[in-house]
Design a protein around this motif. Structure first.
Motif, PDB file in Angstrom:
ATOM      1  N   ALA A   1     -13.452 -10.488  -6.627  1.00 16.97           N
ATOM      2  CA  ALA A   1     -12.559 -11.028  -7.614  1.00 16.97           C
ATOM      3  C   ALA A   1     -11.267 -10.164  -7.456  1.00 16.97           C
ATOM      4  O   ALA A   1     -11.164  -9.292  -6.832  1.00 16.97           O
ATOM      5  CB  ALA A   1     -12.756 -10.736  -9.190  1.00 16.97           C
TER       6      ALA A   1
ATOM      7  N   THR B   1     -11.713 -15.373  -9.316  1.00 21.26           N
ATOM      8  CA  THR B   1     -12.671 -14.947  -8.222  1.00 21.26           C
ATOM      9  C   THR B   1     -12.211 -15.387  -6.722  1.00 21.26           C
ATOM     10  O   THR B   1     -11.369 -16.036  -6.564  1.00 21.26           O
ATOM     11  CB  THR B   1     -13.988 -15.840  -8.361  1.00 21.26           C
TER      12      THR B   1
ATOM     13  N   SER C   1     -16.655  -8.949  -9.569  1.00 25.04           N
ATOM     14  CA  SER C   1     -16.939 -10.179  -9.985  1.00 25.04           C
ATOM     15  C   SER C   1     -15.885 -10.556 -10.866  1.00 25.04           C
ATOM     16  O   SER C   1     -15.038  -9.880 -11.544  1.00 25.04           O
ATOM     17  CB  SER C   1     -18.095 -10.180 -10.798  1.00 25.04           C
TER      18      SER C   1
END
Length: 429
Positions: free
Chosen positions: A246, A235, A105
């Protein structure tokens, strides 16, 4: 001798509808929901059929730790090729020497950078959350705000823009280890050279978090953060139109070991290889010439939606947008974010409540709405549709202002028109 029977008949052949009807029905309902509404949440987009296919591929089964050519598990020859391709494409797309494609992420990517370049108790300089910053940039409720001393810059009350002289002054006075540029609700283009001056004034590294506008950078519709940035995070969904995950990007050889070690073994174990593969596919899509057309359309649509909302009397923080998103201050209309977002959703227009600079309302309510155009642009909507969307937003919110207890009449009228627009732009079969 007959082989032993499978303990789970149908394990390799039965689909989700047969094995788990509850989850299958939720997926069917979600597909139906998205077909009939217009998604305006800035953090969302619609991936290609190829990305969907890869995320459901056999790569889900493979476990590895480490990096290509240096794994802790055998049998990695094919996934090494996949990850190497993702790294090469990320570097080509964004003009850098090194990339880590494993973060799950954007928050984990930012945490990895903090882990790589700072020690607990060090000072970091980042945008205030209410001014448009991000939780992982030092918010008090986040790990980054608990482990580091955080100094915030904001935006000017007069125009909602960053005061770069103030950023330079704060860096000079507080000597942060890291200066962070970027956020989740700041709509204007960032002056990367000014942030570089701030980092140099404070003897700091410069991190640019370009999560919301990475697709514009990839398509040539936004200035790239290199060579001003030391490190860039993004991201891979939002305007980049890939899977949820990410990237970390950089140029300095000296940062390679600290950043890679911060991701593994510092914060993550095995990467989600099916997601790494989907990142590779999306990055390959972004390298194609047509992605530049998409990026240009996103920017044009964002500015069209922003201008039409202003035509209806809405105040946009920062006065407009240079990115796929915009932030509307609802206080002049006497509205707050949560009921406004709920009313819009009932009308088929899906956005999110958001704080505004110096927001004094409860975080469960907030005073702003954030809109984004990346997903609806992918779906095929054009300038005329985004002008119509602004008109429909205005109709719903005016109805809410006049009838705060019951806005069903306006919601119903708009819902019907939204359904008509949505029907003209189908997505997956």
């Amino acid at each position: 001798m007959n082989p032993a029977p499978l303990l789970h008949p149908g394990y390799f052949t039965a689909g989700i509808a047969q094995t788990d009807p509850l989850i299958a029905e939720a997926i069917v309902r979600e597909q139906a929901r998205t077909r009939g509404v217009i998604e305006l949440i800035a953090s969302e987009n619609i991936v290609s059929r190829a990305v969907l296919e890869v995320q459901g591929s056999i790569l889900t089964n493979k476990t590895v730790e480490g990096y290509p050519g240096k794994r802790y598990h055998a049998g990695a020859v094919n996934v090494d090729a996949v990850e190497a391709a993702a790294i090469a494409r990320a570097c080509q797309l964004f003009g850098c020497r090194f990339a880590n494609v494993q973060p799950h992420s954007g928050s984990q990517a930012n945490h990895a950078v903090l882990h790589a370049v700072a020690e607990p108790g060090d000072t970091i300089l980042a945008m205030d959350l209410n001014a448009g910053g991000h939780l992982s940039h030092g918010a008090a409720v986040n790990f980054s705000g608990k482990w580091f001393k955080v100094v915030n810059y904001g935006v000017r009350a007069a125009d909602g823009l960053i005061d770069y002289d103030e950023v330079v002054d704060l860096a000079r006075r507080h000597r942060p280890r890291l200066v962070i540029a970027g956020g989740s609700a700041y709509a204007r283009a960032l002056d990367f050279a000014a942030f570089r001056r701030a980092a140099d004034a404070g003897g700091a590294r410069l991190l640019v978090d370009m999560a919301h506008f990475a697709g514009l950078v990839a398509g040539g519709a936004h200035e790239p953060p290199f060579p001003h940035a030391d490190i860039v995070t993004t991201t891979t969904y939002k305007s980049l139109r890939g899977p949820r995950g990410a990237l970390i990007l950089w140029n300095d050889e000296a940062l390679r070991k600290p950043i890679n070690n911060a991701v593994f073994p510092g914060l993550q174990g095995t990467p989600s290889l099916q997601v790494v593969a989907a990142k590779a596919v999306a990055l390959g899509e972004a390298l194609k010439p047509e992605f530049a057309c998409y990026a240009a359309a996103v920017l044009a649509h964002a500015r069209t939606l922003a201008a039409r909302l202003q035509h209806h009397g809405f105040h946009l923080v920062g006065g407009g947008t240079d990115t796929p998103l915009m932030l509307v201050d609802l206080r002049p209309q006497g509205l707050t974010g949560a009921p406004a977002a709920q009313s819009l959703e009932r009308a088929g227009l899906v956005a999110n409540m958001n704080p505004i600079p110096s927001d004094a309302t409860d975080l469960k309510v907030m005073s702003g709405l954030r809109f984004g155009v990346s997903g609806a642009t992918t779906r095929g909507l054009g300038l005329a549709e985004f002008e119509a969307i602004a008109d429909l937003v205005a109709e719903v919110l005016e109805g809410l202002r006049q009838h705060p207890g019951d806005n069903t009449a306006a919601e119903g009228r708009v819902r019907e028109r939204v359904a008509g627009i949505a029907a003209r732009f189908p997505t997956y079969a």
